[in-house]
Write a protein that holds these residues in place. Sequence first.
Motif, PDB file in Angstrom:
ATOM      1  N   LEU A 189      16.612  29.767  -6.758  1.00 16.73           N
ATOM      2  CA  LEU A 189      15.358  29.361  -7.387  1.00 16.73           C
ATOM      3  C   LEU A 189      15.559  28.239  -8.401  1.00 16.73           C
ATOM      4  O   LEU A 189      14.686  27.394  -8.583  1.00 16.73           O
ATOM      5  CB  LEU A 189      14.706  30.566  -8.076  1.00 16.73           C
ATOM      6  N   ILE A 190      16.700  28.222  -9.057  1.00 14.69           N
ATOM      7  CA  ILE A 190      16.991  27.182 -10.044  1.00 14.69           C
ATOM      8  C   ILE A 190      17.278  25.844  -9.369  1.00 14.69           C
ATOM      9  O   ILE A 190      16.817  24.794  -9.805  1.00 14.69           O
ATOM     10  CB  ILE A 190      18.186  27.602 -10.926  1.00 14.69           C
ATOM     11  N   LEU A 191      18.011  25.882  -8.254  1.00 11.85           N
ATOM     12  CA  LEU A 191      18.522  24.651  -7.651  1.00 11.85           C
ATOM     13  C   LEU A 191      17.692  24.112  -6.494  1.00 11.85           C
ATOM     14  O   LEU A 191      17.613  22.899  -6.297  1.00 11.85           O
ATOM     15  CB  LEU A 191      19.954  24.881  -7.137  1.00 11.85           C
ATOM     16  N   GLY A 192      17.094  24.989  -5.718  1.00 20.44           N
ATOM     17  CA  GLY A 192      16.571  24.572  -4.427  1.00 20.44           C
ATOM     18  C   GLY A 192      15.237  23.857  -4.453  1.00 20.44           C
ATOM     19  O   GLY A 192      14.296  24.309  -5.108  1.00 20.44           O
ATOM     20  N   SER A 193      15.147  22.747  -3.727  1.00 21.63           N
ATOM     21  CA  SER A 193      13.848  22.178  -3.379  1.00 21.63           C
ATOM     22  C   SER A 193      13.299  22.906  -2.162  1.00 21.63           C
ATOM     23  O   SER A 193      12.102  23.063  -1.989  1.00 21.63           O
ATOM     24  CB  SER A 193      13.984  20.686  -3.070  1.00 21.63           C
TER      25      SER A 193
END
Length: 237
Positions: A189-193
């Motif tokens: 959730l922090i990293l993904g587009s």
Amino acid sequence: MAGIELIDIHKTYLVDNREIPVLNGINLSLPAGRITVILGQSGCGKTTLLRLTGGLETADSGEIRWESAHKTAFVFQEPRLMPWLTVWENVVFGLSKKETDPGKIEAVIRTVGLSGFEKAYPAQLSGGMQQRAAIARALAYEPTFIMMDEPFAALDYFTREQMQKELLRVQQERSASILFVTHSIDEALILGSQIAVIEKGMVKALYEVKAPQEERNLLEDEMITLKRDIINNLHFI
């Protein structure tokens, strides 16, 4: 920049004379200039998918279609630095003399926050700094796509959080294309587009996370709702 199309990818391994299906018809688009996260439980086929996409293995059937000419670089869970080489020497390892532009290498080292540590050896670095060096080595290769296989899994919570922020900064600064494998929902959730949930060798769910990464708060209602939906898809509850 080149994106990647994965079309009906199948992969089976032979274990003790038994065929074990790992990927069962993966269809997925990996856009350029973004971070696509592959999320799933252990044994679901995440790493196999990454290795096939990066060319380390070959699919039994299906097609991996690149939009244009490409180069891939890998960052693994372990930094895999040469202990007898300095940071600088590790970063340029594998590059030809023509590719080793001191100005560009210094810029890469500066990008990952290791300026001043060019002459340090891996044993003199913390775990997080070693992974920064591994990321710098990947960036120095100037790849079309960076394949990252749970690169922060072995780090403590605080170092992992710092490295996630560093990766986002580097990705935005260089518009890097990244395929990132993890089993951590929060990290996804922090990293993904884009987040692809893998189960039993198939894409069970695909999420587009539109909020800018630097503005994401996992305690906001939207993110909590998304996390609950992902948990349900992963059968964690």
